[in-house]
Write an enzyme that holds these catalytic residues in place. Structure first.
Site: not given
Ligand SMILES: NC(=O)c1ccc[n+]([C@@H]2O[C@H](COP(=O)([O-])OP(=O)(O)OC[C@H]3O[C@@H](n4cnc5c(N)ncnc54)[C@H](OP(=O)(O)O)[C@@H]3O)[C@@H](O)[C@H]2O)c1
Length: 320
Positions: A158, A183
């Protein structure tokens, strides 16, 4: 770094979607593993890879939720995995390896952001543990399925990595927890992991990349209050997106899919990408591109050593 961290003239950009990136790409016969591949960006990544013909394995902390989210998408399997639990990782990897399967694409996508101070496993700070240490242990455990096959390993980092370098004197935040700094450290760790994995793996047929997907409203923001997000200018008081630079989940999944599949990246690795392009080094004080401390080979090697000590897993440790 094995390749210069500079733009290469990608034909895709900030508004490209994962389907755009995979248009005309046939992934039949390929196997991808996408952690967190049932929510937000991971769900879109799984959907796009499966649509292009890949078999996609989704290790899920909540398998029931994963089955529900992925219902109707052909070519997808769900298995159980908690990135905060080393035994769970071991179990997943043993099941996977026992089946004799190979991995072409591993996308370490799952993550948590800005949670209240939380401890997992032996007292590890939860963001460092889940976002970095879990994926470190998982990748090392899965190494026999990755090596010698032209695999790519993609770490979803990120722009939050600008918040913090690795806190070498206190990586577990035993002093002064700050949810955004934590983070930031975890997301810097994701990039350093890709740098070191690429250095170790490139002569063994494995290349690694890290990336910023863009800003996308997903369940990732679950630990933030509406007031906080209004204050950041992300949404209005009714929850409507305000920031014009926000991407859709389909656009947000594009850079990880590009890093995992683009022929333009053949022969490269250890690089941080954004907007379906290799990112430039960040000028001091500018919150875009990649910070020096996140691509520093010495810090990448040091983090690998620390992570191996903490998790007790290292596919590259000399045999005793
Ligand atoms: N969205 C943004 O703006 C953004 C920006 C920069 C970077 N990112 C990065 O993109 C990636 C995906 O994010 P997203 O926005 O798609 O978030 P999200 O919708 O919250 O998805 C995150 C996923 O990670 C899983 N997870 C969390 N803790 C876990 C654990 N202990 N073991 C196994 N799985 C786990 C969650 O499972 P559960 O649903 O079961 O908790 C969920 O499936 C992340 O690494 C995030 O840091 C996102």
């Amino acid at each position: 770094m094995t390749t210069a961290q500079h733009k290469i003239g990608s034909s895709f950009g900030a508004r490209s979607t994962a389907d755009d990136v995979l248009d005309g790409v046939d992934l039949s016969g390929k196997l991808a593993v996408v952690t967190g591949g049932y929510s937000g960006l991971g769900l879109e990544t799984t959907r796009a890879l499966a649509k292009a013909g890949a078999r996609v394995v989704v290790p899920a902390r909540r398998p029931d939720a994963a089955h529900e989210a992925l219902a109707g998408i052909a070519g997808v399997e769900v298995d159980e995995l908690d990135l905060g639990d080393l035994e769970s990782m071991k179990g997943f990897a043993e099941r996977f390896l026992a089946a004799g399967r190979r991995i072409d694409i591993l996308i370490n996508n799952a993550g948590i952001m800005a949670c209240p101070e939380t401890r997992v496993g032996p007292g590890w700070e939860a963001q460092f543990a889940t976002n970095h240490l879990g994926h470190f242990a998982l990748t090392n455990r899965l190494w026999p399925a990755l090596v010698d096959g032209g695999a790519r390993v993609v770490s979803v980092s990120s722009t939050g990595h600008h918040n913090s370098a690795i806190r070498w004197d206190d990586p577990q935040f035993e002093r002064g927890y700050d949810k955004w700094e934590a983070y930031g450290q975890a997301k810097t760790a994701n990039i350093l992991f890709a740098v070191q994995l690429d250095a170790l793996g490139r002569d063994l047929g494995v290349r690694a990349f890290a990336l910023h997907p863009g800003g996308i409203l997903t369940p990732l923001q679950r630990h933030l209050t509406t007031e906080e997000m209004v204050g950041y200018g992300w949404i209005d008081a009714d929850g409507n997106p305000l920031n014009p630079s926000f991407k859709t989940p389909e656009q947000g999944a594009a850079t990880q899919v590009w890093a995992a599949t683009s022929a333009q990246l053949d022969g490269m690795g250890g690089l941080y990408c954004e907007d379906c392009e290799i990112a430039e080094p960040s000028p001091e004080g500018v919150r875009e591109g990649v910070r020096d401390y996140a691509i520093d080979p010495a810090q990448a090697a040091r983090l690998w050593t620390l992570s191996a000590e903490l998790t007790g897993v290292d596919a590259f440790a000399p045999a005793r």
